[in-house]
Design an enzyme around this catalytic site. Sequence first.
Site, mmCIF file in Angstrom:
data_model
loop_
_atom_site.group_PDB
_atom_site.id
_atom_site.type_symbol
_atom_site.label_atom_id
_atom_site.label_comp_id
_atom_site.label_asym_id
_atom_site.label_seq_id
_atom_site.Cartn_x
_atom_site.Cartn_y
_atom_site.Cartn_z
ATOM 1 N N ASP A 1 0.852 -1.170 0.000
ATOM 2 C CA ASP A 1 0.000 0.000 0.000
ATOM 3 C C ASP A 1 0.902 1.239 0.000
ATOM 4 O OD1 ASP A 1 -2.342 1.565 0.251
ATOM 5 O OD2 ASP A 1 -2.055 1.685 2.411
ATOM 6 N N GLU B 1 -3.228 20.836 2.017
ATOM 7 C CA GLU B 1 -3.781 22.144 2.359
ATOM 8 C C GLU B 1 -3.496 22.485 3.810
ATOM 9 O OE1 GLU B 1 -7.932 22.567 1.224
ATOM 10 O OE2 GLU B 1 -7.179 23.947 -0.287
ATOM 11 N N PHE C 1 -11.569 23.258 -6.847
ATOM 12 C CA PHE C 1 -10.642 22.472 -7.635
ATOM 13 C C PHE C 1 -11.346 21.282 -8.280
ATOM 14 C CE2 PHE C 1 -10.732 19.262 -4.446
ATOM 15 C CZ PHE C 1 -10.669 19.904 -3.231
ATOM 16 N N LYS D 1 -3.936 28.930 -6.694
ATOM 17 C CA LYS D 1 -2.829 27.989 -6.548
ATOM 18 C C LYS D 1 -3.177 26.749 -7.355
ATOM 19 C CE LYS D 1 -4.685 25.954 -2.300
ATOM 20 N NZ LYS D 1 -4.536 25.801 -0.861
ATOM 21 N N ARG E 1 6.371 17.779 -3.578
ATOM 22 C CA ARG E 1 5.132 18.050 -4.309
ATOM 23 C C ARG E 1 5.024 19.552 -4.504
ATOM 24 N NH1 ARG E 1 1.802 13.407 -2.438
ATOM 25 N NH2 ARG E 1 -0.106 14.588 -2.319
ATOM 26 N N ARG F 1 -5.922 3.892 -7.912
ATOM 27 C CA ARG F 1 -7.383 3.927 -7.903
ATOM 28 C C ARG F 1 -7.967 2.516 -7.804
ATOM 29 N NH1 ARG F 1 -8.958 8.857 -6.385
ATOM 30 N NH2 ARG F 1 -8.577 10.508 -7.920
#
Length: 1362
Positions: free
Chosen positions: A399, A503, A544, A567, A601, A796
């Site tokens: 995972d 965030e 978004f 952003k 990232r 996914r």
Amino acid sequence: MAKINNSGQRILRKKEKQVRYLQANSRELNSTFGYPNNTIKTSRYSVFNFLPLNLFEQFQRLANAYFLILLFLQLIPQISPLAWYTTVIPLMVVLSITAVKDAIDDVKRHQNDNHVNNRSVLVVMNGRIKEDKWMNIQVGDIIKLKNNQPVTADVLLLSSSEPYGLTYIETAELDGETNLKVKQSISVTSNLEDNLGLLSAFDGKVRCESPNNKLDKFTGILTFKGKNYTLDHDKLLLRGCIIRNTDWCYGLVIYTGPDTKLMQNCGKSTFKRTHMDHLLNVLVLWIFLFLGGMCFILAIGHGIWENKKGYYFQDFLPWEEYVSSSVVSAILTFWSYFIILNTMVPISLYVSVEIIRLGNSCYINWDRKMYYAPKNTPAQARTTTLNEELGQVKYVFSDKTGTLTQNIMIFNKCSINGIIYGCGYDKNGQKVKVSEETEKVDFSYNKLADPKFSFYDNTLVEAMKKGDHWVHLFFLSLSLCHTVMSEEKVEGKLVYQAQSPDEGALVTAARNFGFVFRSRTSETIMVVEMGETKVYQLLAILDFSNVRKRMSVIVRTPEDRVMLFCKGADTILCQLLHPSCRSLREVTMEHLDDFAFEGLRTLMVAYREVDNAFYQAWSKKHSEACLSLENREDKMSDVYGEMEKDLMLLGATAIEDKLQDGVPETITILNKAKIKIWVLTGDKQETAVNIAYACNIFEEEMDGIFIMEGKNDETVRQELRLARNKMKPESLLESDPVNTYLNTKPQMPFRIPEEVPNGNYGLIINGYSLAYALEGNLELELLRTVCMCKGVICCRMTPLQKAQVVELMKRYKQVVTLAIGDGANDVSMIKAAHIGVGITGQEGMQAMLNSDYAISQFRYLQRLLLVHGRWSYNRMCKFLSYFFYKNFAFTLMHFWYAFFSGFSAQTVYDTWFITFYNLVYTSLPVLSLSLFDQDVNETWSLRFPELYDPGQHNLYFNKKEFVKCLVRGIYSSFVLFFIPMRTIHNSMDSDGKEISDYQSFSLIVQTALLCVVTVQIALDTTYWTLISHIFTWGSLGFYFCILFLLYSDGLCLMFPNVFQFLGVARNTLNLPQMWLIIILSVVLCILPVIGYRFLKPLFWPADVDKIMNRIHLWTRHPLLPPTQTKLRHTRPRRSAYAFSHKQGFGALITSGKTMKDKQAVLAAHHPKGAGQGPQKAGLRPKPRGSGRRKALRVTRGTHRSEQLGRWASTAGPEDRTNAPSGGAAGGKARSDHRLRGCRGARTLPTRPERRGAPACPSCSTTPGGRETRPPAPQPPPAPSPPARSSPTVSSDCPCGDTPQLTRAQLYRCIHISFAGPERAQRPSSQPRDRGGGFRTASPSQAVGALCPFGPWFRSWYLPESG
């Protein structure tokens, strides 16, 4: 017709079984459907079925079944030369030890089950709340859940303490995500609130789907008061979730116990057996056939002997009454030899195996280097039957979230106005690598700072304190452009709840640097800017989506300016930037490449100042698009595009998706061990790929990475074949050996051989394409393709698909698989693999409870496999080889002796030697070998992972090695029998007495045998300890000691029928012939072994032999450690947010549903205006047409951000006249070289243009074009530090103008065009953006689900004029 009706009724009944019916508060009705209660059971046994079930599982071992048959044979006195208890006692000991071990494991499972089942929960019954246990909850009950409480069962959300029936949950134990998710009840039940009378009277009926393991899907219909209401997944709280930020909520129980989606994903508990166990079953069958063959030969020999010679011995050896002929005697002799020769598979074999496995499991539990001190959790071997399997793993299925990563996002670095911040520096100003010893930035000046936040670059704090405008604007953007929710139960202690950890990290960074997001309502955002509280009016949230890959907010500042902050992914924002940002964009793109190379990232941040009139016109279009019933998504996208353009670049952020410590190094080492690692995750593709690069699963030097995105089976087939054609073109030919083999249509089960590609490749496939690839006609194509890849990323994925991939590998490949995860969504994969490893992390305990081994960090996996696994495999292989050899040598001497004893089933040894041979004389040396032996120590095992290769191919013990053991045993038994036989034949002692009697011969043979096997195990031992010496040589010495005891005069005189070898030891050990026999036998038996082991590495060296030679060389002559060289970065890769799978909170925030009481929020910060409404609290804007709107301010006084609007007072008339309508005009307060894009306290010299004419050193544009719009005006720059001073702009600009021009003059003189986004012209070899996507539904789904309904939309999104 009757048949048709009957079939129709059967179909109808089948459909009815697939639908669940229930009624709230009606246990009597619901009980008629036979739904289970809420009790869960992960244990395998109960008090009643333990004995039969455990015995059934143990007798699946052929050896145990063999000994059971042998026991029955020994109960027949006519054929049994041995007593029945010689088999019963060892068999009972083996079965008892195994049963006790299994019972202890299962008791622990029972304890865990009882702990969960006996938790308390509040149930609504007859208008009252009653406390009850989880296990007593039934379908149709209404339960009350409180904040931070786990959900008892799968319940339909009815009402909650939050407005509009919202409930916030954390689903870490289900899907591995620790970010917050929101559920909402339907309006008809949210009105029930916490009214116990209404809740008790609620009699709604639910018709929904039958229990299944789909975590993200649920369909049903609620019927209440004659109306039907649609139910979906967003209204269902699943067992395993945790209630967060919600004081209370009520739910209707839909699924209980084993029917819950959590338990449906756990799969069935299976009894795992190692490949070695399966091999032993086959070998026992071989031995059984070999034993039967020998008994058959000896029985025939007995029949022949009875016919030819036995007839003459009738007077001395008469037949028994039940023996009528030589044929009957031969049949009885067959079974007698079957019992005598049973030691070819001694019962002690399985006793020793269990002890060895238990000991090696204890080593895992005791390993301090696998102990994780921060959580006080050691490694745990939850099973003792799979240790040697750890040394044979070929594929690891892992995972991602919580396994490879910590699911903790850290604000690592940023680029603001072309300057990188975040690198650590020492006292001398030299750049250093950040570590735990690096001095952290002191945020004590900020009382609202998060104490857990760490940063190591003081220059950014200095820029904040000096008032650097661009730094302030950058963090203001981060503090406003988000959907984070704030909770402040204690004054000054803020708790952020973000839908994605990214965030949360950005908002926390802004908080620590002085821009503290304090609270929000549906219309305002409160920010504390460097100690001063300000309130911004929230005009709109442009949420978004995966298509937009960006998020924007539109706010009205306290200075009454409309600002847009955005952003998103660099590939998107680069196309939306104003042409004047070209120079800064190129510098920022270089910084982004550096960030991406470090595995960070990345995200771009930009802003735009919007003219008020333009915003009002845009707001009308936005409202019309929201209300549109046709093509709403396209219209919303067009409207968003009108606003999100001509953006001014602020900089970029770099967030570290913090990997667990040592993950890249661990994966590199495992790759060297030829262990292939696949990542099976439910996360999005961009994030998974970025982590794969950061973890070294994918490498820059790979020859290619294939992406499977087919939407149907034919497309998927073509993609797989194209990939296979590149990796191994001949694999598509009919002449390929694998294709030839598959064309023969072999019967299941069959194995697909390994195929070697022509390079290193990676493969990425999503869950949708995987669903087609796992179908019967494509699964072999998929398997052949992915097995040639070095790394595979499956994203996914559903939990079921994870298990299907593992099962596919097990079905067609002769390899050992290992699955590792930490969430409930990994349980099915963990149970499906040969070995399941659970990580005891922050995502619950489900994975650990269902695993075979539990560790706290992924990095411990290398030690678990390469050290403990390899040692366990090597030890088990040595044990089995030696054990079979010594027992073949021991048993086969009965075969040779039969030719000299008339095939009479007489034993060659003393009865006591037969009893003690495996139990005492040879047990301790072999246990010492199997528990303490190490071919190399742990350091060399980790430094040379290639040593792991023999276990993957099972080279140390297989059918070929077994045959070698058999041949060696036959040879040794032949030597050990005939050397003494011929040596003492017709021999006499010095006193003239003959020594060739049966008892002396027996003693000589057994002593020689014991000496040979002892020397043999000494040769096999490579790691000598004090215990090894004591066990090995002590056992041999113990043999001689006990020999004199058993053959002593006292025992023989006291028990003449039991101890019959009177004085044999004393007389025989004095014979020189005996010691000559022992020496000769040892030399002849051991010399071939020594010769083979000496010559094999010289003439037929294996890779392991070469490595061992290097280790021995380095041990004698240590070499210097190799120098580390930095890899060259060849291709940039980016990954922006790993947003949640769900849509954003934007629509909920602007709807006001997240706010309990707007006035209460205002009152908390405006005591004077409390209870007077927003207008009296100082937040009322003037009506349209009454001039400029008043600033939305809470405290008076001047702040640095007010300078943003002062350009109007300093700009000339021409400046204002020529200002563009889309944004505010500029002025002389802002330097002209900054107008051209050379902004901020530092301007970097531009590089020569790579794709056109040289760039202007002043305005950074290329000849041949014109600027379409100037940047938004800014205040004068703050004084800059000397090290970052701005270079002056020379007057010989290629534009032909000097910097001392007004804005209008500058517009007329610019003749240089903007060539387009730099990213669009990058070489094709560089990949497109690997991230940047906000993970959510489409904008129309995010807004349209709420915006057309309710007064909140009409009062907010529609223009004020109505």
